[in-house]
Design a protein around this motif. Sequence first.
Motif, PDB file in Angstrom:
ATOM      1  N   LYS A 111       0.831  -1.203   0.000  1.00 44.67           N
ATOM      2  CA  LYS A 111       0.000   0.000   0.000  1.00 44.67           C
ATOM      3  C   LYS A 111       0.862   1.249   0.000  1.00 44.67           C
ATOM      4  O   LYS A 111       0.574   2.225  -0.711  1.00 44.67           O
ATOM      5  CB  LYS A 111      -0.911  -0.017   1.219  1.00 44.67           C
ATOM      6  CG  LYS A 111      -1.832   1.202   1.310  1.00 44.67           C
ATOM      7  CD  LYS A 111      -2.726   1.114   2.544  1.00 44.67           C
ATOM      8  CE  LYS A 111      -3.623   2.345   2.643  1.00 44.67           C
ATOM      9  NZ  LYS A 111      -4.511   2.288   3.837  1.00 44.67           N
ATOM     10  N   SER A 112       1.926   1.257   0.790  1.00 43.55           N
ATOM     11  CA  SER A 112       2.824   2.413   0.856  1.00 43.55           C
ATOM     12  C   SER A 112       3.559   2.614  -0.458  1.00 43.55           C
ATOM     13  O   SER A 112       3.900   3.743  -0.824  1.00 43.55           O
ATOM     14  CB  SER A 112       3.824   2.237   2.002  1.00 43.55           C
ATOM     15  OG  SER A 112       4.674   3.345   2.113  1.00 43.55           O
ATOM     16  N   PHE A 113       3.779   1.521  -1.209  1.00 43.09           N
ATOM     17  CA  PHE A 113       4.511   1.613  -2.477  1.00 43.09           C
ATOM     18  C   PHE A 113       3.602   1.966  -3.657  1.00 43.09           C
ATOM     19  O   PHE A 113       4.080   2.121  -4.779  1.00 43.09           O
ATOM     20  CB  PHE A 113       5.220   0.281  -2.762  1.00 43.09           C
ATOM     21  CG  PHE A 113       6.545   0.121  -2.066  1.00 43.09           C
ATOM     22  CD1 PHE A 113       7.646  -0.343  -2.753  1.00 43.09           C
ATOM     23  CD2 PHE A 113       6.704   0.442  -0.720  1.00 43.09           C
ATOM     24  CE1 PHE A 113       8.868  -0.495  -2.120  1.00 43.09           C
ATOM     25  CE2 PHE A 113       7.893   0.290  -0.083  1.00 43.09           C
ATOM     26  CZ  PHE A 113       9.009  -0.183  -0.768  1.00 43.09           C
ATOM     27  N   ARG A 114       2.263   2.090  -3.412  1.00 42.44           N
ATOM     28  CA  ARG A 114       1.308   2.335  -4.489  1.00 42.44           C
ATOM     29  C   ARG A 114       1.652   3.574  -5.321  1.00 42.44           C
ATOM     30  O   ARG A 114       1.564   3.519  -6.570  1.00 42.44           O
ATOM     31  CB  ARG A 114      -0.109   2.470  -3.929  1.00 42.44           C
ATOM     32  CG  ARG A 114      -1.182   2.700  -5.005  1.00 42.44           C
ATOM     33  CD  ARG A 114      -2.540   3.007  -4.366  1.00 42.44           C
ATOM     34  NE  ARG A 114      -3.014   1.883  -3.571  1.00 42.44           N
ATOM     35  CZ  ARG A 114      -3.673   0.851  -4.071  1.00 42.44           C
ATOM     36  NH1 ARG A 114      -3.956   0.807  -5.364  1.00 42.44           N
ATOM     37  NH2 ARG A 114      -4.075  -0.117  -3.291  1.00 42.44           N
ATOM     38  N   PRO A 115       2.073   4.709  -4.720  1.00 43.69           N
ATOM     39  CA  PRO A 115       2.297   5.906  -5.540  1.00 43.69           C
ATOM     40  C   PRO A 115       3.375   5.741  -6.609  1.00 43.69           C
ATOM     41  O   PRO A 115       3.284   6.383  -7.662  1.00 43.69           O
ATOM     42  CB  PRO A 115       2.711   6.954  -4.500  1.00 43.69           C
ATOM     43  CG  PRO A 115       2.101   6.491  -3.219  1.00 43.69           C
ATOM     44  CD  PRO A 115       2.194   5.003  -3.279  1.00 43.69           C
ATOM     45  N   PHE A 116       4.391   4.918  -6.377  1.00 43.09           N
ATOM     46  CA  PHE A 116       5.447   4.813  -7.397  1.00 43.09           C
ATOM     47  C   PHE A 116       5.574   3.404  -7.993  1.00 43.09           C
ATOM     48  O   PHE A 116       6.275   3.221  -8.987  1.00 43.09           O
ATOM     49  CB  PHE A 116       6.795   5.280  -6.844  1.00 43.09           C
ATOM     50  CG  PHE A 116       7.216   4.621  -5.539  1.00 43.09           C
ATOM     51  CD1 PHE A 116       8.033   3.514  -5.530  1.00 43.09           C
ATOM     52  CD2 PHE A 116       6.793   5.139  -4.319  1.00 43.09           C
ATOM     53  CE1 PHE A 116       8.418   2.929  -4.347  1.00 43.09           C
ATOM     54  CE2 PHE A 116       7.182   4.564  -3.124  1.00 43.09           C
ATOM     55  CZ  PHE A 116       7.991   3.444  -3.130  1.00 43.09           C
ATOM     56  N   ILE A 117       4.888   2.420  -7.417  1.00 45.71           N
ATOM     57  CA  ILE A 117       4.814   1.092  -8.068  1.00 45.71           C
ATOM     58  C   ILE A 117       3.357   0.632  -7.980  1.00 45.71           C
ATOM     59  O   ILE A 117       2.998  -0.261  -7.199  1.00 45.71           O
ATOM     60  CB  ILE A 117       5.744   0.058  -7.394  1.00 45.71           C
ATOM     61  CG1 ILE A 117       7.126   0.640  -7.088  1.00 45.71           C
ATOM     62  CG2 ILE A 117       5.901  -1.188  -8.293  1.00 45.71           C
ATOM     63  CD1 ILE A 117       8.072  -0.327  -6.414  1.00 45.71           C
ATOM     64  N   PHE A 153      10.914  -8.760  -1.637  1.00 48.89           N
ATOM     65  CA  PHE A 153      10.007  -9.906  -1.625  1.00 48.89           C
ATOM     66  C   PHE A 153       8.661  -9.484  -1.033  1.00 48.89           C
ATOM     67  O   PHE A 153       8.619  -8.693  -0.077  1.00 48.89           O
ATOM     68  CB  PHE A 153      10.558 -11.050  -0.772  1.00 48.89           C
ATOM     69  CG  PHE A 153      11.806 -11.678  -1.317  1.00 48.89           C
ATOM     70  CD1 PHE A 153      11.734 -12.799  -2.126  1.00 48.89           C
ATOM     71  CD2 PHE A 153      13.052 -11.144  -1.010  1.00 48.89           C
ATOM     72  CE1 PHE A 153      12.883 -13.386  -2.625  1.00 48.89           C
ATOM     73  CE2 PHE A 153      14.203 -11.727  -1.508  1.00 48.89           C
ATOM     74  CZ  PHE A 153      14.124 -12.851  -2.320  1.00 48.89           C
ATOM     75  N   VAL A 154       7.602 -10.036  -1.612  1.00 55.46           N
ATOM     76  CA  VAL A 154       6.273  -9.900  -1.017  1.00 55.46           C
ATOM     77  C   VAL A 154       6.067 -11.080  -0.075  1.00 55.46           C
ATOM     78  O   VAL A 154       6.353 -12.233  -0.430  1.00 55.46           O
ATOM     79  CB  VAL A 154       5.170  -9.887  -2.096  1.00 55.46           C
ATOM     80  CG1 VAL A 154       3.793  -9.908  -1.442  1.00 55.46           C
ATOM     81  CG2 VAL A 154       5.312  -8.665  -2.983  1.00 55.46           C
ATOM     82  N   ARG A 194       1.467  -1.138  -9.876  1.00 54.15           N
ATOM     83  CA  ARG A 194       1.187  -2.532 -10.240  1.00 54.15           C
ATOM     84  C   ARG A 194       1.445  -3.465  -9.059  1.00 54.15           C
ATOM     85  O   ARG A 194       0.761  -4.475  -8.887  1.00 54.15           O
ATOM     86  CB  ARG A 194       2.038  -2.931 -11.437  1.00 54.15           C
ATOM     87  CG  ARG A 194       1.678  -4.295 -11.989  1.00 54.15           C
ATOM     88  CD  ARG A 194       2.516  -4.613 -13.215  1.00 54.15           C
ATOM     89  NE  ARG A 194       2.239  -5.955 -13.702  1.00 54.15           N
ATOM     90  CZ  ARG A 194       2.914  -6.557 -14.668  1.00 54.15           C
ATOM     91  NH1 ARG A 194       3.919  -5.890 -15.269  1.00 54.15           N
ATOM     92  NH2 ARG A 194       2.594  -7.784 -15.056  1.00 54.15           N
ATOM     93  N   LEU A 195       2.435  -3.142  -8.249  1.00 52.02           N
ATOM     94  CA  LEU A 195       2.743  -3.965  -7.073  1.00 52.02           C
ATOM     95  C   LEU A 195       1.554  -4.002  -6.120  1.00 52.02           C
ATOM     96  O   LEU A 195       1.185  -5.060  -5.604  1.00 52.02           O
ATOM     97  CB  LEU A 195       3.983  -3.398  -6.357  1.00 52.02           C
ATOM     98  CG  LEU A 195       4.402  -4.082  -5.050  1.00 52.02           C
ATOM     99  CD1 LEU A 195       4.835  -5.516  -5.313  1.00 52.02           C
ATOM    100  CD2 LEU A 195       5.518  -3.292  -4.366  1.00 52.02           C
TER     101      LEU A 195
END
Length: 481
Positions: free
Chosen positions: A319-325, A367-368, A327-328
Amino acid sequence: MGAWTGVLPSLLLGLLLTSTPRAHSANPGLVARITDKGLEYAAKEGLLALQEALLKITFPDFTGDFRIKPFGSGHYEFHSLDIRSCELLDSALRPLPGQGLSLSISNSFIRVRSNWKVRKAFVRLRGSFDLSVKGITISVNLLLGSDPFGRPTVTASSCNSQIYNVEVDMSGDLGWLLNLFRKHIESKFQRVLESKICEMVEKSVTSDLQPYLQTLPVTTEIDNFAGIDYSLTEAPQAAAQMLDVMFKGEIFNLNQRSPVAFLAPVISLPEEYSHMVYFAISDYVFNTASLVYYEAGYLNFSVTDDLIPPDFHIRLTTKSFRPFIPRLARLYPNMNLELQGAVVSAPFLTFSPGNLSSTPQMEIEAFVLLPNSLKESVFRLGVTTNVSAILSFNTSRITGFLRPGKVQLELKESKVGVFNVELLEALINYYILGNLYPKVNEKLVTGLQLPMLKRTQLYDLVLQMHKDFLFLGANVQYTRD
């Protein structure tokens, strides 16, 4: 004579440790140079130790027969010889090229108090006497070497002692009688003492000094998995103004030692003689350390969200990575991430005049953390940075501190599309600066113990950076028990 073992090893060879098999032909990782000034100090301290030892010497009884007209023949005995005072005034310790060291002592004297007995037929007389031994000179050549395990060896290759004058002053009943053949007695004392001095010196070297050096550990532990090999690569080399001692200087894994794939550089020491001792420590020492810790995985790290401070603006969540990734976040909604970092290769230090630096290269894989407790790789980053190192030098060890430069990221591989890695730099910088570098600096603050023996300390310290090696100069202070 046993007191020699407390001074001569510490100050002349006072840099001798470690033992493990090694290649004699390899360049040393560390060279210790003892200058004329250091040898002069060692001779002075050694003279004091020898003087103390001489006061404890026990002499054998002297016996003989005499014949004097008109008294006829008789038998004399000198016993309970006790050294009352001893002064060794002048000494010199010089390199003996191709062999080791030459020790000379001169302008010295000993005063002895003893008792005498004379027997003639059934008559027995006794008294005391004072013996003055003047103008004592001793010359000893010490041959220095190394055994197959890299431990130092020393033997007295030659010894010569001379006494300029011996005077006996008799007292007691009929002391005047013994004075009649005093020259004979003095001459005998002189011959015995001259042979006794060299006998004691050679015995001391063989039974005290050599075993003392052989019991020195030649491997020193740094921590629970690394040690340093300070075995000699060859016999100490004596030249006109100095004595050079060459050490392997290799840091190795205590549990499983492996051959090092690179060699130590050739060290050309500066012509410096103002201090007693100099240490030239090549980059080989530091880079073998880097190799050991790299192979042990000491520089690897793992970061999860619980290691990030609550108030930090980036979380390790999709969720925190949503603005720049974006698709993740779509593929793995509301899941946590884990970053695993590893150094690509051992980060070697580069020595140059006035500068010490390194350019470590790392890779970070993201890694997820899936609900079934499995991990799935989503992207891989390349990390480069420039690091400068600050080294310091105290009375017995070298310590250091890393000063990091800016971290640069590069996207190596991605399963969630191309994205701007600069947005992750704040997070990576935070962790590396706050966790990885302090972990390394903790080791560097502990430092590297220099090859020195007990009761010696260094002072008047100087430190210079040269191409491929660190050059340390110091004077030596010996502390008596």
